[in-house]
Design an enzyme around this catalytic site. Structure first.
Site, PDB file in Angstrom:
ATOM      1  N   GLY A  59       0.964   5.284   3.308  1.00 13.61           N
ATOM      2  CA  GLY A  59       2.576   4.553   2.470  1.00 13.61           C
ATOM      3  C   GLY A  59       3.074   5.532   1.809  1.00 13.61           C
TER       4      GLY A  59
ATOM      5  N   TYR B 233     -15.545  -0.489   7.181  1.00 15.31           N
ATOM      6  CA  TYR B 233     -14.372  -0.705   7.278  1.00 15.31           C
ATOM      7  C   TYR B 233     -13.664  -1.215   9.071  1.00 15.31           C
ATOM      8  CZ  TYR B 233      -9.581   1.538   8.228  1.00 15.31           C
ATOM      9  OH  TYR B 233      -8.846   2.309   8.316  1.00 15.31           O
TER      10      TYR B 233
ATOM     11  N   LYS C 259     -11.204  -4.049   9.677  1.00 18.16           N
ATOM     12  CA  LYS C 259      -9.481  -4.017  10.335  1.00 18.16           C
ATOM     13  C   LYS C 259      -9.504  -4.959  11.963  1.00 18.16           C
ATOM     14  CE  LYS C 259      -6.552  -1.644   8.890  1.00 18.16           C
ATOM     15  NZ  LYS C 259      -5.493  -1.764   8.327  1.00 18.16           N
TER      16      LYS C 259
ATOM     17  N   THR D 120      -6.172   0.770  12.466  1.00 17.43           N
ATOM     18  CA  THR D 120      -6.196   2.020  12.847  1.00 17.43           C
ATOM     19  C   THR D 120      -7.034   1.870  14.008  1.00 17.43           C
ATOM     20  OG1 THR D 120      -8.416   3.311  12.051  1.00 17.43           O
ATOM     21  CG2 THR D 120      -9.066   0.598  12.042  1.00 17.43           C
ATOM     22  N   ASP D 121      -7.594   3.142  15.454  1.00 15.14           N
ATOM     23  CA  ASP D 121      -8.270   3.289  16.385  1.00 15.14           C
ATOM     24  C   ASP D 121      -9.690   3.777  15.838  1.00 15.14           C
ATOM     25  OD1 ASP D 121      -9.364   5.644  15.132  1.00 15.14           O
ATOM     26  OD2 ASP D 121      -8.240   6.727  17.071  1.00 15.14           O
ATOM     27  N   GLU D 122     -10.456   2.986  14.743  1.00 18.86           N
ATOM     28  CA  GLU D 122     -12.075   2.913  14.811  1.00 18.86           C
ATOM     29  C   GLU D 122     -11.678   1.400  15.017  1.00 18.86           C
ATOM     30  OE1 GLU D 122     -13.834   4.384  11.419  1.00 18.86           O
ATOM     31  OE2 GLU D 122     -12.472   6.069  10.981  1.00 18.86           O
TER      32      GLU D 122
ATOM     33  N   GLY E 154       0.593  -1.040  -0.222  1.00 14.47           N
ATOM     34  CA  GLY E 154      -0.449   0.007  -0.093  1.00 14.47           C
ATOM     35  C   GLY E 154       0.731   0.931  -0.205  1.00 14.47           C
ATOM     36  N   GLY E 155       2.236   1.163  -0.248  1.00 13.61           N
ATOM     37  CA  GLY E 155       2.694   2.189  -0.515  1.00 13.61           C
ATOM     38  C   GLY E 155       2.963   3.353  -1.359  1.00 13.61           C
ATOM     39  N   ALA E 156       1.503   2.849  -2.133  1.00 13.60           N
ATOM     40  CA  ALA E 156       1.008   4.392  -3.257  1.00 13.60           C
ATOM     41  C   ALA E 156       0.065   4.869  -2.679  1.00 13.60           C
ATOM     42  CB  ALA E 156       1.007   3.561  -4.578  1.00 13.60           C
ATOM     43  N   GLY E 157      -0.479   4.486  -1.457  1.00 13.66           N
ATOM     44  CA  GLY E 157      -1.504   5.664  -0.620  1.00 13.66           C
ATOM     45  C   GLY E 157      -0.802   6.363   0.078  1.00 13.66           C
TER      46      GLY E 157
HETATM   47  P1  NAD Z   1      -5.464   5.014   1.232  1.00 14.01           P
HETATM   48  O1  NAD Z   1      -6.548   4.324   1.058  1.00 14.01           O
HETATM   49  O2  NAD Z   1      -4.651   6.198   0.783  1.00 14.01           O
HETATM   50  O3  NAD Z   1      -4.050   3.633   0.589  1.00 14.01           O
HETATM   51  C1  NAD Z   1      -4.702   2.277   0.010  1.00 14.01           C
HETATM   52  C2  NAD Z   1      -2.979   1.851  -0.636  1.00 14.01           C
HETATM   53  O4  NAD Z   1      -3.373   0.098  -0.455  1.00 14.01           O
HETATM   54  C3  NAD Z   1      -3.660   2.029  -2.157  1.00 14.01           C
HETATM   55  O5  NAD Z   1      -2.346   2.734  -2.324  1.00 14.01           O
HETATM   56  C4  NAD Z   1      -4.674   0.912  -2.797  1.00 14.01           C
HETATM   57  O6  NAD Z   1      -4.130   1.021  -4.260  1.00 14.01           O
HETATM   58  C5  NAD Z   1      -2.938  -0.389  -2.475  1.00 14.01           C
HETATM   59  N1  NAD Z   1      -4.027  -0.545  -1.827  1.00 14.01           N
HETATM   60  C6  NAD Z   1      -5.756  -1.707  -1.523  1.00 14.01           C
HETATM   61  N2  NAD Z   1      -6.079  -2.411  -2.189  1.00 14.01           N
HETATM   62  C7  NAD Z   1      -4.950  -3.359  -2.774  1.00 14.01           C
HETATM   63  C8  NAD Z   1      -4.245  -4.483  -2.633  1.00 14.01           C
HETATM   64  N3  NAD Z   1      -5.769  -5.333  -2.414  1.00 14.01           N
HETATM   65  N4  NAD Z   1      -3.260  -5.275  -2.675  1.00 14.01           N
HETATM   66  C9  NAD Z   1      -2.109  -4.425  -2.919  1.00 14.01           C
HETATM   67  N5  NAD Z   1      -3.056  -2.475  -2.529  1.00 14.01           N
HETATM   68  C10 NAD Z   1      -3.622  -2.751  -2.244  1.00 14.01           C
HETATM   69  O7  NAD Z   1      -5.168   4.261   2.742  1.00 14.01           O
HETATM   70  P2  NAD Z   1      -3.971   5.642   3.892  1.00 14.01           P
HETATM   71  O8  NAD Z   1      -5.117   6.707   4.314  1.00 14.01           O
HETATM   72  O9  NAD Z   1      -2.812   5.194   3.138  1.00 14.01           O
HETATM   73  O10 NAD Z   1      -4.059   4.186   4.874  1.00 14.01           O
HETATM   74  C11 NAD Z   1      -3.051   3.030   5.127  1.00 14.01           C
HETATM   75  C12 NAD Z   1      -3.333   1.810   5.975  1.00 14.01           C
HETATM   76  O11 NAD Z   1      -3.597   2.734   7.448  1.00 14.01           O
HETATM   77  C13 NAD Z   1      -4.240   1.339   5.380  1.00 14.01           C
HETATM   78  O12 NAD Z   1      -4.545  -0.117   6.460  1.00 14.01           O
HETATM   79  C14 NAD Z   1      -4.988   1.886   7.006  1.00 14.01           C
HETATM   80  O13 NAD Z   1      -6.368   1.238   7.382  1.00 14.01           O
HETATM   81  C15 NAD Z   1      -4.102   2.529   8.436  1.00 14.01           C
HETATM   82  N6  NAD Z   1      -5.036   3.764   8.449  1.00 14.01           N
HETATM   83  C16 NAD Z   1      -5.609   5.164   8.097  1.00 14.01           C
HETATM   84  C17 NAD Z   1      -5.729   5.608   9.047  1.00 14.01           C
HETATM   85  C18 NAD Z   1      -6.186   7.140   7.902  1.00 14.01           C
HETATM   86  O14 NAD Z   1      -5.953   8.179   8.987  1.00 14.01           O
HETATM   87  N7  NAD Z   1      -5.899   7.276   7.221  1.00 14.01           N
HETATM   88  C19 NAD Z   1      -5.174   5.626  10.135  1.00 14.01           C
HETATM   89  C20 NAD Z   1      -4.860   4.829  10.804  1.00 14.01           C
HETATM   90  C21 NAD Z   1      -4.675   3.449  10.257  1.00 14.01           C
HETATM   91  O1  DAU Z   2      -9.526   6.619  12.822  1.00  4.74           O
HETATM   92  C1  DAU Z   2      -8.750   6.168  11.460  1.00  4.74           C
HETATM   93  C2  DAU Z   2      -9.564   5.920  10.970  1.00  4.74           C
HETATM   94  O2  DAU Z   2      -9.409   8.078   9.876  1.00  4.74           O
HETATM   95  C3  DAU Z   2      -9.052   5.859   9.518  1.00  4.74           C
HETATM   96  O3  DAU Z   2      -9.268   4.692   9.835  1.00  4.74           O
HETATM   97  C4  DAU Z   2      -9.753   5.826   8.393  1.00  4.74           C
HETATM   98  O4  DAU Z   2      -8.867   5.308   7.145  1.00  4.74           O
HETATM   99  C5  DAU Z   2      -9.648   7.075   7.722  1.00  4.74           C
HETATM  100  O5  DAU Z   2     -10.254   7.175   6.561  1.00  4.74           O
HETATM  101  C6  DAU Z   2     -10.414   7.938   8.989  1.00  4.74           C
HETATM  102  O6  DAU Z   2     -11.909   7.933   9.401  1.00  4.74           O
HETATM  103  P1  DAU Z   2     -12.976   8.868   9.576  1.00  4.74           P
HETATM  104  O7  DAU Z   2     -13.954   8.091   9.567  1.00  4.74           O
HETATM  105  O8  DAU Z   2     -12.600   9.344  10.830  1.00  4.74           O
HETATM  106  O9  DAU Z   2     -12.608  10.081   7.954  1.00  4.74           O
HETATM  107  P2  DAU Z   2     -12.954  10.846   7.609  1.00  4.74           P
HETATM  108  O10 DAU Z   2     -12.369  11.991   7.139  1.00  4.74           O
HETATM  109  O11 DAU Z   2     -14.067   9.894   6.833  1.00  4.74           O
HETATM  110  O12 DAU Z   2     -13.987  11.584   8.471  1.00  4.74           O
HETATM  111  C7  DAU Z   2     -13.296  12.205   9.459  1.00  4.74           C
HETATM  112  C8  DAU Z   2     -14.911  12.330  10.017  1.00  4.74           C
HETATM  113  O13 DAU Z   2     -15.245  14.003   9.431  1.00  4.74           O
HETATM  114  C9  DAU Z   2     -16.172  12.046  10.142  1.00  4.74           C
HETATM  115  O14 DAU Z   2     -16.629  12.363  11.820  1.00  4.74           O
HETATM  116  C10 DAU Z   2     -17.043  11.990   9.291  1.00  4.74           C
HETATM  117  C11 DAU Z   2     -16.932  13.399   8.805  1.00  4.74           C
HETATM  118  N1  DAU Z   2     -17.360  13.919   7.955  1.00  4.74           N
HETATM  119  C12 DAU Z   2     -16.173  13.556   6.161  1.00  4.74           C
HETATM  120  C13 DAU Z   2     -16.506  14.252   5.264  1.00  4.74           C
HETATM  121  C14 DAU Z   2     -15.634  12.836   4.026  1.00  4.74           C
HETATM  122  C15 DAU Z   2     -17.916  15.230   7.291  1.00  4.74           C
HETATM  123  O15 DAU Z   2     -18.691  15.298   8.329  1.00  4.74           O
HETATM  124  N2  DAU Z   2     -17.778  15.705   5.846  1.00  4.74           N
HETATM  125  C16 DAU Z   2     -17.710  14.883   4.846  1.00  4.74           C
HETATM  126  O16 DAU Z   2     -17.847  15.200   4.316  1.00  4.74           O
END
Ligand code: NAD
Ligand code: DAU
Length: 355
Positions: A13, A158, A162, A133-135, A7-10
């Site tokens: 990552g 989701y 996780k 994730t903390d979720e 997931g290094g293109a996310g």
């Molecule tokens: P993201 O959606 O930006 O990136 C996910 C990446 O995984 C993408 O590059 C996608 O192409 C790749 N991917 C998806 N399915 C795949 C598969 N089957 N095989 C190979 N690659 C695949 O996600 P992110 O926000 O960077 O989150 C990365 C990790 O961290 C996740 O596991 C997420 O649950 C965790 N996380 C995210 C947050 C947050 O706030 N974004 C917080 C805590 C934990």
């Molecule tokens: O807590 C870690 C998680 O944070 C990660 O595991 C997830 O991958 C990441 O997507 C993120 O989840 P959230 O659902 O908290 O993030 P999101 O940005 O979707 O929403 C943040 C808060 O804002 C949530 O309470 C919903 C709200 N929201 C979101 C969107 C997209 C809005 O009020 N308006 C919006 O348009």
């Protein structure tokens, strides 16, 4: 040090890969399927670096993954590949179960077989970090913090996927002695964040003069961590974390959603003034189904045991983030062509009520 990152293109990552290659000098193999969320443009800064390699592959594809392990011979695996957006999981859970649950299972099996074939010194060195994730802990009330021993209670497809993957990772350590460590982090924000999530969506909609959807009354609280702080934490956890343990990651930056959106409007109004305020674009919309009220992380274990500290506060990080989006339209403009910010995750019944 050879590190295989999934997931290094996310969003996270790519921040991690940039950090490991450019600042730590590690050899990195980035394995990514390039879903809608994967973007190689996020790795432009390091893609010519001798230490960096990319493999387009699905973590569910055991044969390709086994070949990747055999040829790259990683000392560490950092597993971030996932479907990550809660709203998309509400209307399309299948991809979440396939990648987050089955994909993690497949990767653990691949790692287990690879680990079994290593010599003693390589086995001693090998680590598998499962990034989560903390979720998984569900929702907090007004008080308290998520600790590593908080019971799991996920609300969305989701977070349930996780949670399942975390249990698999822990089980592979207990049953097969695979040297697994798990991290559970709060909400990240920063550069290269796909504009479906609250912060980048708000920045780009506000810049375009479009409405800013805030779910419910905007009272939900998230605990925001700048993505580069998370990348450093992940490296510390895999380097020095104890096998079989969980480490919570968070920067002690709780904010109500409405305050996050208002602050983004204020920063944008300072940087790119308009007549009036962008706060006039805020709209309270139908709430997210199963919306968790509050997340907040107790990061004491990570701070005390591993000496990690968040370097950004929300106030410094949000200004850097807004500035990054203002200066990097080349990165986000193509993404807005394929997804222009429409509301995701509304169930048909809720949609009918809203209409
Ligand atoms: P993201 O959606 O930006 O990136 C996910 C990446 O995984 C993408 O590059 C996608 O192409 C790749 N991917 C998806 N399915 C795949 C598969 N089957 N095989 C190979 N690659 C695949 O996600 P992110 O926000 O960077 O989150 C990365 C990790 O961290 C996740 O596991 C997420 O649950 C965790 N996380 C995210 C947050 C947050 O706030 N974004 C917080 C805590 C934990
Ligand atoms: O807590 C870690 C998680 O944070 C990660 O595991 C997830 O991958 C990441 O997507 C993120 O989840 P959230 O659902 O908290 O993030 P999101 O940005 O979707 O929403 C943040 C808060 O804002 C949530 O309470 C919903 C709200 N929201 C979101 C969107 C997209 C809005 O009020 N308006 C919006 O348009």
């Amino acid at each position: 040090m050879r590190v295989l990152v999934t997931g290094g293109a996310g969003f996270i990552g790519s921040a991690l890969v940039r950090y490991l290659v450019a600042e730590q000098g590690y050899e990195v193999l980035n394995v990514d399927k390039l879903t809608y969320a994967g973007n190689l443009a996020s790795l432009k800064a390091i893609d010519n670096h001798a230490g960096y390699r990319f493999l387009k592959a699905d973590i569910c594809d055991r044969k390709t993954m086994a070949e990747a392990f055999a040829s790259f011979r990683p000392d560490r695996v950092m597993h971030l590949a996932a479907e990550s957006h809660v709203d998309r999981s509400i209307t399309g859970a299948q991809d979440f179960v396939e990648t987050n649950v089955m994909g993690t299972f497949s990767l653990l099996e691949t790692a287990r077989h690879y680990f079994a074939g290593l010599d003693a010194a390589s086995r001693e060195r090998f680590r598998f970090l499962h990034v989560s994730t903390d979720e998984v802990y569900g929702s907090l009330g007004d008080d308290g913090l998520f600790r590593e021993d908080t019971p799991y209670d996920p609300s969305s497809p989701y977070s349930a996927s996780k949670a399942a993957s975390d249990h698999l990772a822990k089980a592979w350590q207990r049953t097969y002695q695979l040297p697994v460590v798990v991290s559970n982090c709060s909400n990240n924000y920063g550069p290269y964040h796909f504009p479906e999530k609250l912060i980048p969506l708000t920045i780009l909609n506000a810049l375009a003069g479009r409405e800013l959807p805030v779910y419910g009354r905007g009272e939900n609280i998230r605990d925001w961590l700048y993505v580069e702080d998370h990348a450093r934490a992940l490296d510390a956890i895999i380097a020095r974390g104890r096998i079989g343990e969980t480490y919570n990651v968070g920067g002690r930056n709780e904010r109500r959603n409405i305050d996050v959106v208002r602050r983004i409007c204020e920063v944008l109004d300072q940087r790119v003034p308009v007549s009036g305020s962008r706060q006039e674009l805020i709209r309270f919309v139908t709430d997210r189904p199963g919306h968790d009220a509050r997340y907040a992380i107790d990061a004491t274990k990570l701070e005390d045991e591993l000496g990690w500290r968040a370097l950004e506060t929300f106030d410094t990080g949000i200004e850097k983030t807004v500035d990054w989006y203002l200066q990097n339209a080349w990165w986000w403009e193509p993404l807005r062509q394929s997804y222009d910010g429409q509301r995701l995750g509304i169930l048909p019944t809720a949609e009918a009520k809203a209409g």
